[in-house]
Enzyme design. Structure first.
Site, PDB file in Angstrom:
ATOM      1  N   PHE A 149       0.804  -1.222   0.000  1.00 11.56           N
ATOM      2  CA  PHE A 149       0.000   0.000   0.000  1.00 11.56           C
ATOM      3  C   PHE A 149       0.832   1.266   0.000  1.00 11.56           C
ATOM      4  O   PHE A 149       0.372   2.317  -0.445  1.00 11.56           O
ATOM      5  CB  PHE A 149      -0.923   0.023   1.243  1.00 11.56           C
ATOM      6  CG  PHE A 149      -0.197   0.363   2.521  1.00 11.56           C
ATOM      7  CD1 PHE A 149       0.020   1.683   2.901  1.00 11.56           C
ATOM      8  CD2 PHE A 149       0.303  -0.631   3.346  1.00 11.56           C
ATOM      9  CE1 PHE A 149       0.713   1.998   4.069  1.00 11.56           C
ATOM     10  CE2 PHE A 149       0.982  -0.332   4.513  1.00 11.56           C
ATOM     11  CZ  PHE A 149       1.190   0.987   4.867  1.00 11.56           C
ATOM     12  N   LYS A 173      -0.920  -7.959  -8.963  1.00  9.25           N
ATOM     13  CA  LYS A 173      -1.908  -7.996  -7.890  1.00  9.25           C
ATOM     14  C   LYS A 173      -1.552  -6.871  -6.923  1.00  9.25           C
ATOM     15  O   LYS A 173      -0.734  -7.025  -6.041  1.00  9.25           O
ATOM     16  CB  LYS A 173      -1.873  -9.359  -7.180  1.00  9.25           C
ATOM     17  CG  LYS A 173      -3.202  -9.766  -6.509  1.00  9.25           C
ATOM     18  CD  LYS A 173      -3.722  -8.796  -5.431  1.00  9.25           C
ATOM     19  CE  LYS A 173      -2.906  -8.858  -4.165  1.00  9.25           C
ATOM     20  NZ  LYS A 173      -3.494  -7.953  -3.097  1.00  9.25           N
ATOM     21  N   GLU A 176      -4.867  -4.156  -1.903  1.00  6.61           N
ATOM     22  CA  GLU A 176      -6.312  -3.929  -1.869  1.00  6.61           C
ATOM     23  C   GLU A 176      -6.677  -2.642  -1.132  1.00  6.61           C
ATOM     24  O   GLU A 176      -7.838  -2.226  -1.122  1.00  6.61           O
ATOM     25  CB  GLU A 176      -7.022  -5.117  -1.222  1.00  6.61           C
ATOM     26  CG  GLU A 176      -6.652  -5.398   0.218  1.00  6.61           C
ATOM     27  CD  GLU A 176      -5.447  -6.303   0.367  1.00  6.61           C
ATOM     28  OE1 GLU A 176      -5.316  -6.942   1.440  1.00  6.61           O
ATOM     29  OE2 GLU A 176      -4.610  -6.378  -0.568  1.00  6.61           O
ATOM     30  N   SER A 226       5.555  -7.011   4.055  1.00  6.85           N
ATOM     31  CA  SER A 226       6.026  -7.316   5.401  1.00  6.85           C
ATOM     32  C   SER A 226       6.870  -8.586   5.423  1.00  6.85           C
ATOM     33  O   SER A 226       6.848  -9.391   4.482  1.00  6.85           O
ATOM     34  CB  SER A 226       4.832  -7.481   6.344  1.00  6.85           C
ATOM     35  OG  SER A 226       4.095  -8.654   6.010  1.00  6.85           O
ATOM     36  N   CYS A 281       9.640   1.787   3.777  1.00  8.14           N
ATOM     37  CA  CYS A 281      10.572   0.723   4.146  1.00  8.14           C
ATOM     38  C   CYS A 281      11.988   1.250   4.289  1.00  8.14           C
ATOM     39  O   CYS A 281      12.858   0.562   4.833  1.00  8.14           O
ATOM     40  CB  CYS A 281      10.525  -0.415   3.124  1.00  8.14           C
ATOM     41  SG  CYS A 281      11.104   0.063   1.481  1.00  8.14           S
ATOM     42  N   GLU A 381       9.640  -3.472  13.546  1.00  9.85           N
ATOM     43  CA  GLU A 381       9.438  -2.381  12.605  1.00  9.85           C
ATOM     44  C   GLU A 381       8.107  -1.711  12.942  1.00  9.85           C
ATOM     45  O   GLU A 381       7.040  -2.320  12.816  1.00  9.85           O
ATOM     46  CB  GLU A 381       9.416  -2.903  11.170  1.00  9.85           C
ATOM     47  CG  GLU A 381       9.269  -1.797  10.146  1.00  9.85           C
ATOM     48  CD  GLU A 381       9.270  -2.310   8.708  1.00  9.85           C
ATOM     49  OE1 GLU A 381       9.616  -1.530   7.808  1.00  9.85           O
ATOM     50  OE2 GLU A 381       8.914  -3.491   8.489  1.00  9.85           O
TER      51      GLU A 381
END
Length: 496
Positions: A149, A173, A176, A226, A281, A381
């Site tokens: 995301f 993909k 969402e 993740s 990240c 994290e």
């Protein structure tokens, strides 16, 4: 309110699925779109379309593939602000931050337009008498991208342009949580002249990802997300005999030496730690102050405390909301753990709300001092606007701390000493190092090279390594006879 489409065989279409995911505005959690979960038959159609398109696309001259990318980067630049607006509205990012997201993706597309020079093979004449050997770089087939995301423009653009420029076809993909941005990217790609089936987009959750990972027609998988999901995707993809590159979590340290430029250090740490609400990240989540530089911590905390979250179109906003209520709850839980474990909370953003948007996923800037390596806020994290400050006496101690961490995505050192910088860059066990640069994300002619638990695989994203990831090397050894002389059978493995 609208329903997000999918892209199959060059056509944008509505899914027949009745399983819907609500896409929400992070600033107030109001539903802004519905995302259908692609059905199994739709996923099969998408992969079949990509497989069929590969048979012709791989034969398209590389110069023509490059021209598609040239047209695409032109369209991306032309629609830059429009894409950034869509991105801001569904992620909550400030407009300037969203524009940066789009632009870093455009840079990769520009590199994809230069793909011919990166796909050159090698030739040696006369490896044996009248025998030449040469290599060719050829595409794999159908490739899969699974994107997160936090960078809904940049990270898809890390993947499908490079893969497609190399002669592959692609199934994407996207996350969402913010699917409208990658769908806009796809719309412009079709306008740029991409043939039917070269890029396909389907939507869904874990079940849909697993179906794709196990599909026999998919040859390579690229993922960003993740650690637990990255490990699952790498194991599943490789157990199904696929090539995989999985970019996962991070705990990025910035080491501050006493001889560093104080004002530049403080200003850089503010943006690198809480910019984009810490949902990067490559965000700096740990500042390691060496020796007397620890005296700068109170001033740093004051500067970070002045940063105000706000709406995407508020020019005074430092950053926007977190992506979801679940993300906010997790960050608040870790902030509380930091307090419970004895860290000193110099700036506490856990009670922040934005007037008129109290239902949004807001967390204010937060700074901890006195953090130790056994605390949860150091070990995990956080992925929120939280900076952990630690103190050591020497550069050697700082280096040992960074190297002991299980992550190795990015790190930086601020210093005026070339010797200290060189010592650090040579000995730190992290894939991307900044020297007086807080977030050392490389330009796309290099590769994004995280290490340790920040990356699972062998070949990294964009740059030359991406070309190697999305291609295979074929080596040819050839002899052409020009006379009738025959020396008889060769019973050895030597070339004669």
């Amino acid at each position: 309110m609208h329903t997000i489409q999918q892209l199959i065989n060059g056509q944008f279409e509505q899914s027949t699925s009745s399983d819907m995911i609500e896409v929400t505005n992070p600033a107030n959690n109001q539903v802004i779109a519905h995302l259908p979960v692609s059905t199994e038959s739709e996923i099969e159609r998408a992969v079949a379309s990509a497989k069929h398109a590969f048979e012709t696309w791989k034969k398209v001259p590389i110069s023509e593939r490059a021209r598609v990318m040239l047209r695409y980067q032109h369209l991306l630049k032309e629609h830059h602000d429009e894409i950034a607006t869509i991105l801001s509205q569904e992620t909550g990012k400030t407009f300037d931050d969203a524009k940066g997201d789009v632009w870093r993706g455009i840079e990769v597309v520009e590199q994809a337009a230069n793909v011919a020079s990166m796909m050159m093979g090698e030739t040696v004449e006369n490896v044996a008498r009248d025998i030449d050997t040469y290599s060719m770089i050829q595409p794999l087939g159908v490739c899969l991208g699974i994107t997160p995301f936090n960078f809904p423009a940049m990270i898809p653009l890390w993947m499908f342009p490079m893969a497609i420029a190399c002669g592959n076809t692609f199934v994407l993909k996207p996350s969402e949580q913010d699917p409208a941005t990658p769908m806009k990217l796809a719309e412009l790609f079709i306008q740029a002249g991409a043939p039917e089936g070269v890029l396909n987009i389907v939507h869904g959750r874990g079940d849909q990802v697993n179906h794709l990972l196990e599909h026999p027609d998919i040859k390579a998988v690229s993922f960003v997300g993740s650690v637990p999901v990255g490990q699952h995707i790498y194991r599943t993809a490789t157990s199904n005999m696929k090539r995989a590159q999985c970019f996962a979590g991070a705990k990025n340290h910035s080491v501050i030496m006493p001889d560093a430029n104080k004002s530049k250090v403080l200003n850089n740490l503010v943006g690198a730690s809480v910019g984009a609400a810490g949902q990067r990240c490559m965000a700096i989540s740990v500042a390691v102050f060496v020796g007397d530089s620890a005296n700068w911590i109170p001033e740093l905390a004051e500067l970070i405390g002045e940063v105000k979250p706000g709406l995407w179109d508020d020019k005074s906003a430092g950053y926007g909301p977190l992506i979801s209520p679940q993300a906010k709850a997790r960050v608040l839980s870790l902030i509380q753990k930091g307090k419970d474990e004895g860290a000193t909370c110099l700036v506490d953003g856990s009670d922040f709300t934005l007037e008129g948007h109290e239902q949004g996923n807001w967390v204010g800037p937060t700074v901890f001092a006195g953090v130790t390596a056994d605390m949860a806020i150091y070990q995990e994290e956080i992925f929120g606007p939280v900076l952990c400050c630690m103190q050591v006496e020497t550069l050697e101690e700082a280096l040992a701390l960074v190297n002991a961490n299980p992550f190795g995505n990015g790190t930086s050192i601020f210093t005026a000493s070339g010797a200290a910088a060189r010592y650090y860059q040579s000995n730190v066990e992290v894939g991307q190092v900044g020297i007086n640069v807080p977030i050392p994300v490389p330009m796309p002619f290099f590769s994004f090279t995280g290490w340790k638990n920040s990356f699972y695989g062998d070949l990294h994203a964009y740059g030359k390594q991406a070309v190697r990831f999305y291609t295979e090397t074929k080596t040819i050894t050839a002899r052409w006879f020009d006379d009738e002389t025959d020396s008889g059978p060769n019973m050895t493995i030597n070339l004669r």
